[in-house]
Design a protein around this motif. Sequence first.
Motif, PDB file in Angstrom:
ATOM      1  N   LEU A 383      12.949  94.159 -83.049  1.00 40.18           N
ATOM      2  CA  LEU A 383      14.282  93.711 -82.648  1.00 40.18           C
ATOM      3  C   LEU A 383      14.274  93.247 -81.205  1.00 40.18           C
ATOM      4  O   LEU A 383      13.369  93.569 -80.426  1.00 40.18           O
ATOM      5  CB  LEU A 383      15.317  94.816 -82.862  1.00 40.18           C
ATOM      6  CG  LEU A 383      15.189  96.138 -82.093  1.00 40.18           C
ATOM      7  CD1 LEU A 383      15.705  96.037 -80.655  1.00 40.18           C
ATOM      8  CD2 LEU A 383      15.951  97.244 -82.825  1.00 40.18           C
ATOM      9  N   GLY A 384      15.295  92.493 -80.850  1.00 38.71           N
ATOM     10  CA  GLY A 384      15.413  92.047 -79.476  1.00 38.71           C
ATOM     11  C   GLY A 384      16.473  90.978 -79.331  1.00 38.71           C
ATOM     12  O   GLY A 384      17.260  90.721 -80.241  1.00 38.71           O
ATOM     13  N   PHE A 385      16.479  90.366 -78.150  1.00 38.89           N
ATOM     14  CA  PHE A 385      17.375  89.236 -77.928  1.00 38.89           C
ATOM     15  C   PHE A 385      16.820  88.356 -76.823  1.00 38.89           C
ATOM     16  O   PHE A 385      15.932  88.753 -76.061  1.00 38.89           O
ATOM     17  CB  PHE A 385      18.815  89.679 -77.633  1.00 38.89           C
ATOM     18  CG  PHE A 385      18.984  90.661 -76.504  1.00 38.89           C
ATOM     19  CD1 PHE A 385      18.817  90.284 -75.173  1.00 38.89           C
ATOM     20  CD2 PHE A 385      19.355  91.976 -76.772  1.00 38.89           C
ATOM     21  CE1 PHE A 385      19.020  91.179 -74.147  1.00 38.89           C
ATOM     22  CE2 PHE A 385      19.545  92.890 -75.746  1.00 38.89           C
ATOM     23  CZ  PHE A 385      19.379  92.486 -74.429  1.00 38.89           C
ATOM     24  N   THR A 386      17.346  87.146 -76.766  1.00 36.58           N
ATOM     25  CA  THR A 386      16.915  86.179 -75.766  1.00 36.58           C
ATOM     26  C   THR A 386      17.987  86.057 -74.692  1.00 36.58           C
ATOM     27  O   THR A 386      19.158  86.358 -74.913  1.00 36.58           O
ATOM     28  CB  THR A 386      16.684  84.802 -76.405  1.00 36.58           C
ATOM     29  OG1 THR A 386      17.925  84.340 -76.967  1.00 36.58           O
ATOM     30  CG2 THR A 386      15.633  84.882 -77.500  1.00 36.58           C
ATOM     31  N   ASP A 387      17.583  85.613 -73.513  1.00 34.85           N
ATOM     32  CA  ASP A 387      18.498  85.330 -72.412  1.00 34.85           C
ATOM     33  C   ASP A 387      18.109  84.003 -71.783  1.00 34.85           C
ATOM     34  O   ASP A 387      17.048  83.445 -72.080  1.00 34.85           O
ATOM     35  CB  ASP A 387      18.436  86.444 -71.356  1.00 34.85           C
ATOM     36  CG  ASP A 387      19.323  87.632 -71.702  1.00 34.85           C
ATOM     37  OD1 ASP A 387      20.448  87.405 -72.173  1.00 34.85           O
ATOM     38  OD2 ASP A 387      18.885  88.786 -71.516  1.00 34.85           O
ATOM     39  N   GLY A 388      18.974  83.513 -70.895  1.00 31.44           N
ATOM     40  CA  GLY A 388      18.667  82.285 -70.179  1.00 31.44           C
ATOM     41  C   GLY A 388      19.605  81.144 -70.539  1.00 31.44           C
ATOM     42  O   GLY A 388      20.642  81.338 -71.199  1.00 31.44           O
ATOM     43  N   GLU A 389      19.248  79.960 -70.115  1.00 26.51           N
ATOM     44  CA  GLU A 389      20.015  78.750 -70.423  1.00 26.51           C
ATOM     45  C   GLU A 389      20.135  78.595 -71.938  1.00 26.51           C
ATOM     46  O   GLU A 389      19.224  78.983 -72.673  1.00 26.51           O
ATOM     47  CB  GLU A 389      19.308  77.545 -69.775  1.00 26.51           C
ATOM     48  CG  GLU A 389      20.009  76.224 -69.954  1.00 26.51           C
ATOM     49  CD  GLU A 389      19.581  75.507 -71.215  1.00 26.51           C
ATOM     50  OE1 GLU A 389      20.387  74.730 -71.751  1.00 26.51           O
ATOM     51  OE2 GLU A 389      18.441  75.729 -71.678  1.00 26.51           O
ATOM     52  N   LEU A 390      21.231  78.066 -72.403  1.00 26.46           N
ATOM     53  CA  LEU A 390      21.527  78.061 -73.834  1.00 26.46           C
ATOM     54  C   LEU A 390      20.431  77.402 -74.665  1.00 26.46           C
ATOM     55  O   LEU A 390      19.997  77.943 -75.682  1.00 26.46           O
ATOM     56  CB  LEU A 390      22.864  77.361 -74.086  1.00 26.46           C
ATOM     57  CG  LEU A 390      23.337  77.325 -75.548  1.00 26.46           C
ATOM     58  CD1 LEU A 390      23.473  78.726 -76.112  1.00 26.46           C
ATOM     59  CD2 LEU A 390      24.662  76.572 -75.664  1.00 26.46           C
ATOM     60  N   GLY A 391      19.968  76.218 -74.264  1.00 24.70           N
ATOM     61  CA  GLY A 391      18.923  75.541 -75.018  1.00 24.70           C
ATOM     62  C   GLY A 391      17.638  76.353 -75.049  1.00 24.70           C
ATOM     63  O   GLY A 391      16.971  76.455 -76.092  1.00 24.70           O
ATOM     64  N   TYR A 392      17.292  76.945 -73.912  1.00 31.56           N
ATOM     65  CA  TYR A 392      16.101  77.790 -73.835  1.00 31.56           C
ATOM     66  C   TYR A 392      16.250  78.998 -74.760  1.00 31.56           C
ATOM     67  O   TYR A 392      15.351  79.324 -75.541  1.00 31.56           O
ATOM     68  CB  TYR A 392      15.892  78.250 -72.391  1.00 31.56           C
ATOM     69  CG  TYR A 392      14.773  79.240 -72.203  1.00 31.56           C
ATOM     70  CD1 TYR A 392      13.478  78.814 -71.956  1.00 31.56           C
ATOM     71  CD2 TYR A 392      15.015  80.608 -72.281  1.00 31.56           C
ATOM     72  CE1 TYR A 392      12.442  79.726 -71.776  1.00 31.56           C
ATOM     73  CE2 TYR A 392      13.989  81.529 -72.113  1.00 31.56           C
ATOM     74  CZ  TYR A 392      12.702  81.084 -71.859  1.00 31.56           C
ATOM     75  OH  TYR A 392      11.690  81.988 -71.688  1.00 31.56           O
TER      76      TYR A 392
END
Length: 580
Positions: A383-392
């Motif tokens: 499990l997890g999630f991404t962060d950063g600029e929307l496209g990234y």
Amino acid sequence: MSKPYKDFRPQWMEEAAPDDSYRSIFRWGNPNFTKYPNEHLYKAIKKVFHMSDDDFKQYDGNIGLDKVSFDVPKKVVTSEDIEFFKSLVGADFVRDDDYARLSVAYGKTMYDLLRLRKKIIENIPDVVIYPDNSTQIEKIVEYVNEHKIPLYVYGGGSSVTRGVECIKGGVSLDMRLRFNKVIEFNEVDQTITVEAGMSGPKLEELLNNAQKYFGAKRAYTCGHFPQSFEYSSVGGWVVTRGAGQNSTYYGKIEDIVMGQKYATPIGIIITSHYPREATGPSLNQIMMGSEGAFGVLTEVTLRVFRYMPKNRRRFSYMFKNWEVAMVAAREMMQKECGVASVFRLSDAEETEEMMMLYGVDHGPVNAALSKLGYLPNKKCLFLGFTDGELGYSKNVAKNIRRIARKYHAFNMTGVVTKAWEKGRFNDPYLRDTMQDFGIMTDTLECSVNWSNMAKVHDEVRAYCHSRKDTIVLTHMSHVYPQGANLYFIFIAKMNEIDDFKQYHSGILDAIQKSGAAISHHHGVGKMFGPWLEGYLGKLEYGTFKVLKHYFDPNNVMNPGGTLGLDLEEKDKRFLKEENH
């Protein structure tokens, strides 16, 4: 709070501990918050440890509700010393009462908690000082060095390596009360400089509301969220080389620190604040991880990051086994398409425990998984999630999904991750309620390369399971193209200090014999100190001794075994002749 029980419900201790009690010191976090196992997990615990409801009708030993009181004389601090400290910081901010002395003596490893439950009072400071600014600390360091008084520092108190323990008495600086201010916020450089006692939640609240507090153009985040986030300090993160749960994207603390200021016995040390330079060995890196052995960290400049929670993309997948999951995780990290922020892969045993913790182990999801070949005691939750600029952020999540599909992982959606997020900082509360009934929980972690991950995982877990009826949960949660950490949580029916010490030392031996680094982010302290020279090698370790002698020739800074620096040879553990 867990859901109500249908059958027998143990008398979990839910009331706030008295303010002057032992329990108020050893329990985790918010005195008004309690967490205990849900009913199904409780029944599983009974089965593993061969216990019955009768075992949960009374507490196993002292639960620490009585008032802190002891008779331990001061070792080195005199009344004249105390008067000097009072004149410097104010009489109200120098304490030598029993509660103040004990409140900064221990950290949060089970060895500390068992001693407190058994009222074993040792290695406490003579006096506790609550500094207000760097100048006060600099004068304190100058004074204790001149008078040969040992000096220790207490940040948030979440150490699991005996890092704060005052082995030789002396003075403990408690940074929580007053030493927690912002020195400068620089939006152009995207940095913030704070006093070392700044807590994680306060730092994050300031940054999330930077427009309000600093007149900034946008909101920011610190990017550093360790399990102890709510009760740890910026200074503690830095001096132990800590890592947050989002480190795969934001980096460990050594990637976030831009500059530091230390009060040392030889004077004030200020490191560079540039993002990169070629001016010899990095003093920033030399000072990080020094754990108070070189001086007192007073101010820290940190990189900050744009706060864009709306761009976050959550995911969770179930792999059929650990072997496949490791291969998939490595590909995700080596694909060079960006990295997730939280990246957590649990092995089979931890996955079963998490399913029980979330209450889905007997539900339709688990039944469906079994029909599809994701078997109990084999399947592994990622499990997890991404962060950063929307496209990234979207692109990272998309590539993780592609790789998960390639290795036939079942998409569990972001719902599981949201459930994990709700409890990500409050799991430590569980161990207090279970320890009341003699069930011990503690952790050890290490750093590995992909090439030796399976070996370390197998060998360390084999030792952990050599103790009968012990639960051993393992996951990776800080991940890199070249490797990751392995985090071991062990749960056992154990209430004796000597049993814990023997078991804990055996796990450290197993970690070192397997070829892993003995710590990825917990640090070394006095508990891991005996293993450090054996891990690094004698010649390599010698550089630490030289630095210690340069910064602290009188050995007044956190003496007593921190980083193994003043241990006798007989107390060191050398498990390998050569470490190259």
